[in-house]
Design a protein around this motif. Structure first.
Motif, mmCIF file in Angstrom:
data_model
loop_
_atom_site.group_PDB
_atom_site.id
_atom_site.type_symbol
_atom_site.label_atom_id
_atom_site.label_comp_id
_atom_site.label_asym_id
_atom_site.label_seq_id
_atom_site.Cartn_x
_atom_site.Cartn_y
_atom_site.Cartn_z
ATOM 1 N N HIS A 189 0.850 -1.192 0.000
ATOM 2 C CA HIS A 189 0.000 0.000 0.000
ATOM 3 C C HIS A 189 0.888 1.246 0.000
ATOM 4 O O HIS A 189 1.437 1.631 1.028
ATOM 5 C CB HIS A 189 -0.917 -0.009 1.227
ATOM 6 N N LEU A 190 1.023 1.859 -1.161
ATOM 7 C CA LEU A 190 1.945 2.971 -1.333
ATOM 8 C C LEU A 190 1.532 4.224 -0.565
ATOM 9 O O LEU A 190 2.379 5.048 -0.235
ATOM 10 C CB LEU A 190 2.094 3.282 -2.829
ATOM 11 N N ARG A 191 0.242 4.371 -0.270
ATOM 12 C CA ARG A 191 -0.236 5.567 0.434
ATOM 13 C C ARG A 191 -0.412 5.352 1.936
ATOM 14 O O ARG A 191 -0.822 6.258 2.650
ATOM 15 C CB ARG A 191 -1.553 6.035 -0.174
ATOM 16 N N LEU A 192 -0.112 4.148 2.413
ATOM 17 C CA LEU A 192 -0.252 3.847 3.836
ATOM 18 C C LEU A 192 1.126 3.556 4.407
ATOM 19 O O LEU A 192 1.835 2.682 3.915
ATOM 20 C CB LEU A 192 -1.178 2.642 4.045
ATOM 21 N N GLU A 193 1.492 4.286 5.438
ATOM 22 C CA GLU A 193 2.834 4.183 5.993
ATOM 23 C C GLU A 193 2.829 3.420 7.308
ATOM 24 O O GLU A 193 1.961 3.602 8.155
ATOM 25 C CB GLU A 193 3.403 5.585 6.220
ATOM 26 N N VAL A 194 3.823 2.546 7.455
ATOM 27 C CA VAL A 194 4.052 1.819 8.697
ATOM 28 C C VAL A 194 5.545 1.892 9.000
ATOM 29 O O VAL A 194 6.358 1.445 8.200
ATOM 30 C CB VAL A 194 3.608 0.340 8.564
ATOM 31 N N ARG A 195 5.892 2.484 10.114
ATOM 32 C CA ARG A 195 7.298 2.624 10.541
ATOM 33 C C ARG A 195 8.193 3.170 9.427
ATOM 34 O O ARG A 195 9.263 2.636 9.144
ATOM 35 C CB ARG A 195 7.821 1.295 11.072
ATOM 36 N N GLY A 196 7.749 4.205 8.766
ATOM 37 C CA GLY A 196 8.557 4.870 7.758
ATOM 38 C C GLY A 196 8.561 4.216 6.391
ATOM 39 O O GLY A 196 9.259 4.677 5.492
ATOM 40 N N GLY A 197 7.807 3.155 6.206
ATOM 41 C CA GLY A 197 7.754 2.494 4.909
ATOM 42 C C GLY A 197 6.320 2.187 4.515
ATOM 43 O O GLY A 197 5.386 2.406 5.294
ATOM 44 N N ALA A 198 6.148 1.697 3.325
ATOM 45 C CA ALA A 198 4.807 1.354 2.843
ATOM 46 C C ALA A 198 4.264 0.158 3.627
ATOM 47 O O ALA A 198 5.014 -0.747 4.007
ATOM 48 C CB ALA A 198 4.852 1.020 1.353
ATOM 49 N N LYS A 199 2.956 0.153 3.853
ATOM 50 C CA LYS A 199 2.301 -0.973 4.534
ATOM 51 C C LYS A 199 2.301 -2.172 3.595
ATOM 52 O O LYS A 199 1.917 -2.069 2.432
ATOM 53 C CB LYS A 199 0.873 -0.604 4.912
ATOM 54 N N VAL A 200 2.751 -3.310 4.096
ATOM 55 C CA VAL A 200 2.811 -4.544 3.319
ATOM 56 C C VAL A 200 1.954 -5.594 4.008
ATOM 57 O O VAL A 200 2.069 -5.809 5.206
ATOM 58 C CB VAL A 200 4.267 -5.054 3.190
ATOM 59 N N GLN A 201 1.095 -6.235 3.236
ATOM 60 C CA GLN A 201 0.266 -7.327 3.735
ATOM 61 C C GLN A 201 0.534 -8.553 2.883
ATOM 62 O O GLN A 201 0.279 -8.546 1.676
ATOM 63 C CB GLN A 201 -1.222 -6.967 3.665
ATOM 64 N N ARG A 202 1.038 -9.604 3.500
ATOM 65 C CA ARG A 202 1.431 -10.804 2.766
ATOM 66 C C ARG A 202 0.387 -11.901 2.901
ATOM 67 O O ARG A 202 -0.114 -12.166 3.976
ATOM 68 C CB ARG A 202 2.775 -11.298 3.271
ATOM 69 N N GLN A 203 0.099 -12.546 1.786
ATOM 70 C CA GLN A 203 -0.736 -13.746 1.766
ATOM 71 C C GLN A 203 0.244 -14.919 1.739
ATOM 72 O O GLN A 203 0.877 -15.174 0.721
ATOM 73 C CB GLN A 203 -1.630 -13.767 0.523
#
Length: 134
Positions: A67-81
């Motif tokens: 998620h390029l517009r959602l930030e988590v700890r200074g980086g993009a939010k990543v959700q893995r399947q």
């Protein structure tokens, strides 16, 4: 129709399919586990669609939403399947889609996209789509 935004191989040799998202919200972790788009990408790997890039016998693929517009700890939010989370769930979905196409019966079913659907003026489920003008 769709395209994998990125196909990566991590340090452990694991195939990672990446779908870049630009929206302002993310699905829940439970929704990611059953995310159809990611599941179909993983299905395509099992069917050999990426064989020229990753070889004929790749390990089970994982897939992730970035998620390029959602930030988590200074980086993009990543959700893995994860590869271990019901790797074959897309098989049933694809078999169902093939059966619908073979039967040539396309039943309108209400869903969360009805209010923004481009075909709502033609849809028999909606008042404005139910009329036939001759």
């Amino acid at each position: 129709r769709g395209a994998v935004d990125r196909l990566e191989v991590d340090a452990d040799g694991q195939v990672v399919l990446v779908d870049l998202k630009t929206g302002k919200s993310a699905p829940t972790e439970a929704e990611v586990a059953g995310h159809v788009q990611l599941g179909v990408y993983r299905w395509a790997v099992r069917q050999g669609a990426f064989e020229p890039l990753i070889g004929a016998d790749p390990p089970p693929a994982t897939a992730e939403l970035v998620h390029l517009r959602l930030e988590v700890r200074g980086g993009a939010k990543v959700q893995r399947q994860p590869a271990a989370a019901e790797p074959d769930f897309a098989d049933g979905l694809i078999a169902d889609a093939v059966a619908v196409l073979d039967a040539e019966e396309f039943v309108a079913r209400p869903n969360r996209y009805c209010d923004i659907c481009a075909q709502r003026t033609n849809c028999p489920l909606r008042e404005e789509g139910a009329r036939v003008i001759t």
